[in-house]
Design a protein around this motif. Structure first.
Motif, PDB file in Angstrom:
ATOM      1  N   THR A   1      -0.902  -2.752  -6.942  1.00 20.81           N
ATOM      2  CA  THR A   1       0.424  -3.320  -7.164  1.00 20.81           C
ATOM      3  C   THR A   1       1.384  -2.529  -6.285  1.00 20.81           C
ATOM      4  O   THR A   1       1.353  -1.299  -6.286  1.00 20.81           O
ATOM      5  N   GLY A   2       2.201  -3.223  -5.523  1.00 23.00           N
ATOM      6  CA  GLY A   2       3.191  -2.562  -4.680  1.00 23.00           C
ATOM      7  C   GLY A   2       4.584  -2.755  -5.257  1.00 23.00           C
ATOM      8  O   GLY A   2       4.892  -3.824  -5.785  1.00 23.00           O
ATOM      9  N   ALA A   3       5.410  -1.727  -5.170  1.00 25.28           N
ATOM     10  CA  ALA A   3       6.782  -1.821  -5.677  1.00 25.28           C
ATOM     11  C   ALA A   3       7.731  -1.199  -4.669  1.00 25.28           C
ATOM     12  O   ALA A   3       7.429  -0.158  -4.075  1.00 25.28           O
ATOM     13  N   ASP A   4       8.878  -1.835  -4.484  1.00 25.19           N
ATOM     14  CA  ASP A   4       9.871  -1.327  -3.544  1.00 25.19           C
ATOM     15  C   ASP A   4      11.247  -1.828  -3.965  1.00 25.19           C
ATOM     16  O   ASP A   4      11.380  -2.870  -4.613  1.00 25.19           O
ATOM     17  N   LEU A   5      12.266  -1.083  -3.563  1.00 26.20           N
ATOM     18  CA  LEU A   5      13.641  -1.440  -3.895  1.00 26.20           C
ATOM     19  C   LEU A   5      14.175  -2.560  -3.001  1.00 26.20           C
ATOM     20  O   LEU A   5      15.082  -3.294  -3.380  1.00 26.20           O
ATOM     21  N   SER A   6      13.593  -2.713  -1.815  1.00 29.22           N
ATOM     22  CA  SER A   6      14.100  -3.662  -0.825  1.00 29.22           C
ATOM     23  C   SER A   6      13.387  -5.012  -0.913  1.00 29.22           C
ATOM     24  O   SER A   6      12.181  -5.108  -0.669  1.00 29.22           O
ATOM     25  N   ASP A   7      14.136  -6.060  -1.240  1.00 31.99           N
ATOM     26  CA  ASP A   7      13.530  -7.390  -1.279  1.00 31.99           C
ATOM     27  C   ASP A   7      13.126  -7.851   0.116  1.00 31.99           C
ATOM     28  O   ASP A   7      12.173  -8.620   0.279  1.00 31.99           O
ATOM     29  N   ASN A   8      13.823  -7.384   1.143  1.00 31.85           N
ATOM     30  CA  ASN A   8      13.458  -7.746   2.511  1.00 31.85           C
ATOM     31  C   ASN A   8      12.102  -7.148   2.892  1.00 31.85           C
ATOM     32  O   ASN A   8      11.259  -7.814   3.515  1.00 31.85           O
ATOM     33  N   MET A   9      11.892  -5.873   2.533  1.00 34.28           N
ATOM     34  CA  MET A   9      10.600  -5.240   2.781  1.00 34.28           C
ATOM     35  C   MET A   9       9.493  -5.979   2.025  1.00 34.28           C
ATOM     36  O   MET A   9       8.417  -6.252   2.575  1.00 34.28           O
ATOM     37  N   LEU A  10       9.754  -6.328   0.777  1.00 33.04           N
ATOM     38  CA  LEU A  10       8.747  -6.999  -0.041  1.00 33.04           C
ATOM     39  C   LEU A  10       8.404  -8.388   0.499  1.00 33.04           C
ATOM     40  O   LEU A  10       7.252  -8.823   0.413  1.00 33.04           O
ATOM     41  N   ALA A  11       9.397  -9.070   1.057  1.00 31.44           N
ATOM     42  CA  ALA A  11       9.129 -10.389   1.639  1.00 31.44           C
ATOM     43  C   ALA A  11       8.135 -10.275   2.795  1.00 31.44           C
ATOM     44  O   ALA A  11       7.217 -11.094   2.933  1.00 31.44           O
ATOM     45  N   VAL A  12       8.299  -9.237   3.610  1.00 28.01           N
ATOM     46  CA  VAL A  12       7.354  -8.999   4.706  1.00 28.01           C
ATOM     47  C   VAL A  12       5.975  -8.672   4.146  1.00 28.01           C
ATOM     48  O   VAL A  12       4.948  -9.186   4.608  1.00 28.01           O
ATOM     49  N   ALA A  13       5.934  -7.819   3.120  1.00 30.69           N
ATOM     50  CA  ALA A  13       4.666  -7.419   2.512  1.00 30.69           C
ATOM     51  C   ALA A  13       3.925  -8.618   1.927  1.00 30.69           C
ATOM     52  O   ALA A  13       2.701  -8.757   2.098  1.00 30.69           O
ATOM     53  N   GLN A  14       4.644  -9.478   1.245  1.00 28.90           N
ATOM     54  CA  GLN A  14       4.021 -10.641   0.624  1.00 28.90           C
ATOM     55  C   GLN A  14       3.425 -11.574   1.670  1.00 28.90           C
ATOM     56  O   GLN A  14       2.325 -12.113   1.482  1.00 28.90           O
ATOM     57  N   ARG A  15       4.122 -11.764   2.776  1.00 31.07           N
ATOM     58  CA  ARG A  15       3.602 -12.626   3.840  1.00 31.07           C
ATOM     59  C   ARG A  15       2.326 -12.042   4.437  1.00 31.07           C
ATOM     60  O   ARG A  15       1.365 -12.769   4.717  1.00 31.07           O
ATOM     61  N   LYS A  16       2.308 -10.735   4.630  1.00 30.45           N
ATOM     62  CA  LYS A  16       1.123 -10.101   5.214  1.00 30.45           C
ATOM     63  C   LYS A  16      -0.072 -10.202   4.266  1.00 30.45           C
ATOM     64  O   LYS A  16      -1.202 -10.473   4.704  1.00 30.45           O
ATOM     65  N   ALA A  17       0.159  -9.961   2.981  1.00 34.54           N
ATOM     66  CA  ALA A  17      -0.939 -10.048   2.014  1.00 34.54           C
ATOM     67  C   ALA A  17      -1.488 -11.472   1.944  1.00 34.54           C
ATOM     68  O   ALA A  17      -2.710 -11.685   1.899  1.00 34.54           O
ATOM     69  N   ALA A  18      -0.595 -12.460   1.950  1.00 36.27           N
ATOM     70  CA  ALA A  18      -1.027 -13.859   1.895  1.00 36.27           C
ATOM     71  C   ALA A  18      -1.834 -14.238   3.138  1.00 36.27           C
ATOM     72  O   ALA A  18      -2.836 -14.955   3.042  1.00 36.27           O
TER      73      ALA A  18
END
Length: 253
Positions: A62-79
């Motif tokens: 499970t990944g957690a971060d304060l930045s929604d922009n960072m998480l959007a990039v992370a989600q795209r890469k995982a998908a």
């Protein structure tokens, strides 16, 4: 601290980051501590580069971060790699109910972005609450030497065809703190000109004994510490990165 534009530049700037060394440390320490569980919380996961690598090694990440922009990039890469990783928008110093984990990590000196002593203490307390009994907490921080001698009053620069930056570091308000002023010039290929983006980042670290005391108060035992990715090296005089490997005690001292 803003990561709106930085989020989309981050992976390019971190292309040479030693992600595999962090993965190796996790695997090595889990083996040394004979840890059976695989549930791992990657705090301050950023664009998910380390989360993805850990997931590929068999951890339930499970990944957690304060930045929604960072998480959007992370989600795209995982998908794009068909990896099952949950990403949550969380402030590490104010963790909500996000489950229980066998391993919690805060790598890439992310803890140094917390601005106050209370935030660090709150982070340690929150990690304790979300860590399984006998679970492992692993993190790294900049040493005092890195902040005071190698960052303060230094200027760094990069000049590439598609992106350039000027990075100036100034002494911060608190002891062992630094303020980073960054100006990025990014090529917009559609119109053939460069756009400028400015960011200001803050980092702060503490002496080893301060971290040790706060960890003890939070309920952790430091099972080992080392520097600069060398699990056998504890010589801190000229070290730049300090690693802590901590075990959760069932009963707080």
């Amino acid at each position: 601290m803003s990561y709106q534009q930085f989020a989309y530049l981050y992976d390019g700037l971190m292309v040479d980051a030693p992600y595999e060394k962090w993965v190796s440390i996790v695997a090595s320490q889990c083996n040394l501590h004979q840890l059976k569980g695989k549930r791992l919380l990657d705090l301050a996961c950023g664009t998910g580069e380390l989360s993805l690598r850990l997931a590929k090694k068999g951890y339930e990440v499970t990944g957690a971060d304060l930045s929604d922009n960072m998480l959007a990039v992370a989600q795209r890469k995982a998908a794009s790699e068909a990896l099952s990783i949950q990403f949550l928008e969380q402030d590490m110093s104010q963790l909500d109910e996000i489950g229980c984990y066998d391993i919690i990590t805060i790598f890439c000196d992310s803890l140094n972005y917390l601005q106050s002593e209370d935030e660090v203490k709150s982070t340690f307390s929150g990690v304790y609450e979300h860590l399984a009994d006998d679970g492992l907490f692993m993190f790294d921080v900049h040493t005092v030497h890195k902040i005071d001698d190698l960052f303060v009053n230094q200027t760094f620069a990069l000049n590439e065809e598609d992106v350039s930056y000027i990075w100036q570091s100034f002494e911060g308000e608190f002891p062992h703190s630094v303020e980073h002023d960054l100006s990025f010039f990014v090529l917009d290929e559609k119109i053939g000109t460069y756009k400028r983006y400015d960011e200001c980042h803050f980092q702060r670290t503490y002496e080893f004994d301060v971290y040790r005391q706060w960890l003890k108060e939070a309920g952790f035992e430091i099972t080992t510490f080392f520097v600069d990715f060398n699990e056998k090296n504890r010589e801190m005089n000229d070290a730049e990165r300090l690693f802590f490997i901590c075990k959760k005690l069932k009963n707080r001292i």
